[in-house]
Scaffold this motif. Structure first.
Motif, PDB file in Angstrom:
ATOM      1  N   SER A   1       0.824  -1.218   0.000  1.00 26.39           N
ATOM      2  CA  SER A   1       0.000   0.000   0.000  1.00 26.39           C
ATOM      3  C   SER A   1       0.858   1.268   0.000  1.00 26.39           C
ATOM      4  N   SER A   2       2.155   1.136   0.243  1.00 22.52           N
ATOM      5  CA  SER A   2       3.028   2.311   0.278  1.00 22.52           C
ATOM      6  C   SER A   2       2.996   3.058  -1.052  1.00 22.52           C
ATOM      7  N   LYS A   3       2.804   2.347  -2.151  1.00 27.85           N
ATOM      8  CA  LYS A   3       2.746   2.973  -3.469  1.00 27.85           C
ATOM      9  C   LYS A   3       1.589   3.962  -3.558  1.00 27.85           C
ATOM     10  N   LYS A   4       0.544   3.730  -2.760  1.00 28.45           N
ATOM     11  CA  LYS A   4      -0.636   4.601  -2.747  1.00 28.45           C
ATOM     12  C   LYS A   4      -0.641   5.484  -1.500  1.00 28.45           C
ATOM     13  N   GLY A   5       0.522   5.755  -0.951  1.00 28.90           N
ATOM     14  CA  GLY A   5       0.611   6.613   0.229  1.00 28.90           C
ATOM     15  C   GLY A   5       0.055   5.960   1.480  1.00 28.90           C
ATOM     16  N   GLY A   6       0.033   4.628   1.501  1.00 27.23           N
ATOM     17  CA  GLY A   6      -0.458   3.887   2.661  1.00 27.23           C
ATOM     18  C   GLY A   6      -1.953   3.617   2.642  1.00 27.23           C
ATOM     19  N   GLU A   7      -2.643   4.046   1.585  1.00 30.70           N
ATOM     20  CA  GLU A   7      -4.098   3.870   1.502  1.00 30.70           C
ATOM     21  C   GLU A   7      -4.453   2.390   1.369  1.00 30.70           C
ATOM     22  N   LEU A   8      -5.237   1.898   2.324  1.00 25.11           N
ATOM     23  CA  LEU A   8      -5.745   0.528   2.247  1.00 25.11           C
ATOM     24  C   LEU A   8      -7.125   0.492   1.605  1.00 25.11           C
ATOM     25  N   GLY A   9      -7.751   1.661   1.502  1.00 22.84           N
ATOM     26  CA  GLY A   9      -9.094   1.713   0.928  1.00 22.84           C
ATOM     27  C   GLY A   9     -10.131   1.280   1.948  1.00 22.84           C
ATOM     28  N   GLU A  10     -11.217   0.735   1.451  1.00 23.24           N
ATOM     29  CA  GLU A  10     -12.313   0.320   2.326  1.00 23.24           C
ATOM     30  C   GLU A  10     -12.027  -1.062   2.894  1.00 23.24           C
ATOM     31  N   ILE A  11     -12.013  -1.144   4.205  1.00 25.93           N
ATOM     32  CA  ILE A  11     -11.704  -2.378   4.926  1.00 25.93           C
ATOM     33  C   ILE A  11     -12.961  -2.862   5.635  1.00 25.93           C
ATOM     34  N   LYS A  12     -13.243  -4.157   5.499  1.00 28.98           N
ATOM     35  CA  LYS A  12     -14.366  -4.756   6.227  1.00 28.98           C
ATOM     36  C   LYS A  12     -13.854  -5.355   7.527  1.00 28.98           C
ATOM     37  N   LYS A  13     -14.690  -5.326   8.547  1.00 22.51           N
ATOM     38  CA  LYS A  13     -14.323  -5.920   9.841  1.00 22.51           C
ATOM     39  C   LYS A  13     -13.946  -7.382   9.618  1.00 22.51           C
ATOM     40  N   GLY A  14     -12.795  -7.783  10.167  1.00 27.68           N
ATOM     41  CA  GLY A  14     -12.321  -9.155  10.029  1.00 27.68           C
ATOM     42  C   GLY A  14     -11.376  -9.367   8.860  1.00 27.68           C
ATOM     43  N   GLN A  15     -11.139  -8.340   8.077  1.00 26.33           N
ATOM     44  CA  GLN A  15     -10.310  -8.457   6.882  1.00 26.33           C
ATOM     45  C   GLN A  15      -8.813  -8.355   7.181  1.00 26.33           C
ATOM     46  N   LEU A  16      -8.461  -7.671   8.262  1.00 27.53           N
ATOM     47  CA  LEU A  16      -7.048  -7.456   8.603  1.00 27.53           C
ATOM     48  C   LEU A  16      -6.612  -8.386   9.734  1.00 27.53           C
ATOM     49  N   VAL A  17      -5.309  -8.483   9.957  1.00 27.02           N
ATOM     50  CA  VAL A  17      -4.807  -9.292  11.068  1.00 27.02           C
ATOM     51  C   VAL A  17      -5.398  -8.754  12.372  1.00 27.02           C
ATOM     52  N   THR A  18      -5.602  -9.617  13.348  1.00 30.03           N
ATOM     53  CA  THR A  18      -6.364  -9.312  14.563  1.00 30.03           C
ATOM     54  C   THR A  18      -5.981  -8.017  15.270  1.00 30.03           C
ATOM     55  N   PRO A  19      -4.702  -7.770  15.605  1.00 31.16           N
ATOM     56  CA  PRO A  19      -4.428  -6.532  16.356  1.00 31.16           C
ATOM     57  C   PRO A  19      -4.765  -5.270  15.553  1.00 31.16           C
ATOM     58  N   ILE A  20      -4.587  -5.325  14.248  1.00 32.11           N
ATOM     59  CA  ILE A  20      -4.868  -4.159  13.407  1.00 32.11           C
ATOM     60  C   ILE A  20      -6.373  -4.014  13.207  1.00 32.11           C
TER      61      ILE A  20
ATOM     62  N   LYS B   1      -8.708  -4.985  15.241  1.00 31.74           N
ATOM     63  CA  LYS B   1      -9.266  -4.499  16.508  1.00 31.74           C
ATOM     64  C   LYS B   1      -9.052  -2.989  16.637  1.00 31.74           C
ATOM     65  N   ALA B   2      -7.847  -2.529  16.302  1.00 35.75           N
ATOM     66  CA  ALA B   2      -7.534  -1.098  16.392  1.00 35.75           C
ATOM     67  C   ALA B   2      -8.413  -0.282  15.440  1.00 35.75           C
ATOM     68  N   VAL B   3      -8.556  -0.748  14.206  1.00 29.44           N
ATOM     69  CA  VAL B   3      -9.327  -0.018  13.199  1.00 29.44           C
ATOM     70  C   VAL B   3     -10.774   0.179  13.644  1.00 29.44           C
ATOM     71  N   PHE B   4     -11.328  -0.824  14.325  1.00 30.01           N
ATOM     72  CA  PHE B   4     -12.744  -0.746  14.666  1.00 30.01           C
ATOM     73  C   PHE B   4     -13.032  -0.355  16.119  1.00 30.01           C
ATOM     74  N   THR B   5     -11.977   0.044  16.869  1.00 32.14           N
ATOM     75  CA  THR B   5     -12.221   0.509  18.239  1.00 32.14           C
ATOM     76  C   THR B   5     -11.597   1.866  18.546  1.00 32.14           C
ATOM     77  N   LEU B   6     -10.494   2.219  17.898  1.00 29.97           N
ATOM     78  CA  LEU B   6      -9.814   3.479  18.208  1.00 29.97           C
ATOM     79  C   LEU B   6     -10.496   4.662  17.530  1.00 29.97           C
ATOM     80  N   LYS B   7     -10.167   5.867  18.007  1.00 32.71           N
ATOM     81  CA  LYS B   7     -10.773   7.096  17.481  1.00 32.71           C
ATOM     82  C   LYS B   7     -10.444   7.315  16.008  1.00 32.71           C
ATOM     83  N   GLU B   8     -11.419   7.868  15.308  1.00 28.70           N
ATOM     84  CA  GLU B   8     -11.224   8.251  13.912  1.00 28.70           C
ATOM     85  C   GLU B   8     -10.415   9.543  13.844  1.00 28.70           C
ATOM     86  N   LYS B   9      -9.798   9.760  12.676  1.00 27.58           N
ATOM     87  CA  LYS B   9      -9.067  10.998  12.364  1.00 27.58           C
ATOM     88  C   LYS B   9      -7.922  11.290  13.331  1.00 27.58           C
TER      89      LYS B   9
END
Length: 94
Positions: free
Chosen positions: A42-61, A63-71
């Motif tokens: 994703s570094s080629k796109k400035g780190g953009e992962l795009g739209e991520i669905k819950k459960g799509q990423l490795v567990t610690p990430i 969990k962070a994506v769907f619990t930590l503050k936005e922006k």
């Protein structure tokens, strides 16, 4: 279904992740830092992962994506791939 728009930086070393976080918080451009330092494809796109669905990423990430503050910049967060800095642009719940 929960989804999020996320960008991230992946590096092998926690100290490097902390240094990059300081640079970004001091005004450096996230996308530029990602392109120069991230080992993720994703570094080629400035780190953009795009739209991520819950459960799509490795567990610690996932969990962070769907619990930590936005922006906000989060991390370093450890996974089996290395150390991540995350920016959760926004979340949606369909």
């Amino acid at each position: 279904m929960k989804t999020a728009i996320v960008r991230h930086i992946l590096v092998k070393d926690k100290d490097l992740a902390e240094q990059l976080k300081k640079k970004i918080l001091s005004g450096a451009d996230f996308a530029t830092i990602a392109k120069q330092n991230s080992t993720c494809p994703s570094s080629k796109k400035g780190g953009e992962l795009g739209e991520i669905k819950k459960g799509q990423l490795v567990t610690p990430i996932d969990k962070a994506v769907f619990t930590l503050k936005e922006k906000e910049l989060h991390g370093p967060i450890k996974s089996q791939f290395g150390w991540h800095l995350l920016e959760i642009k926004f979340r949606m719940d369909f």
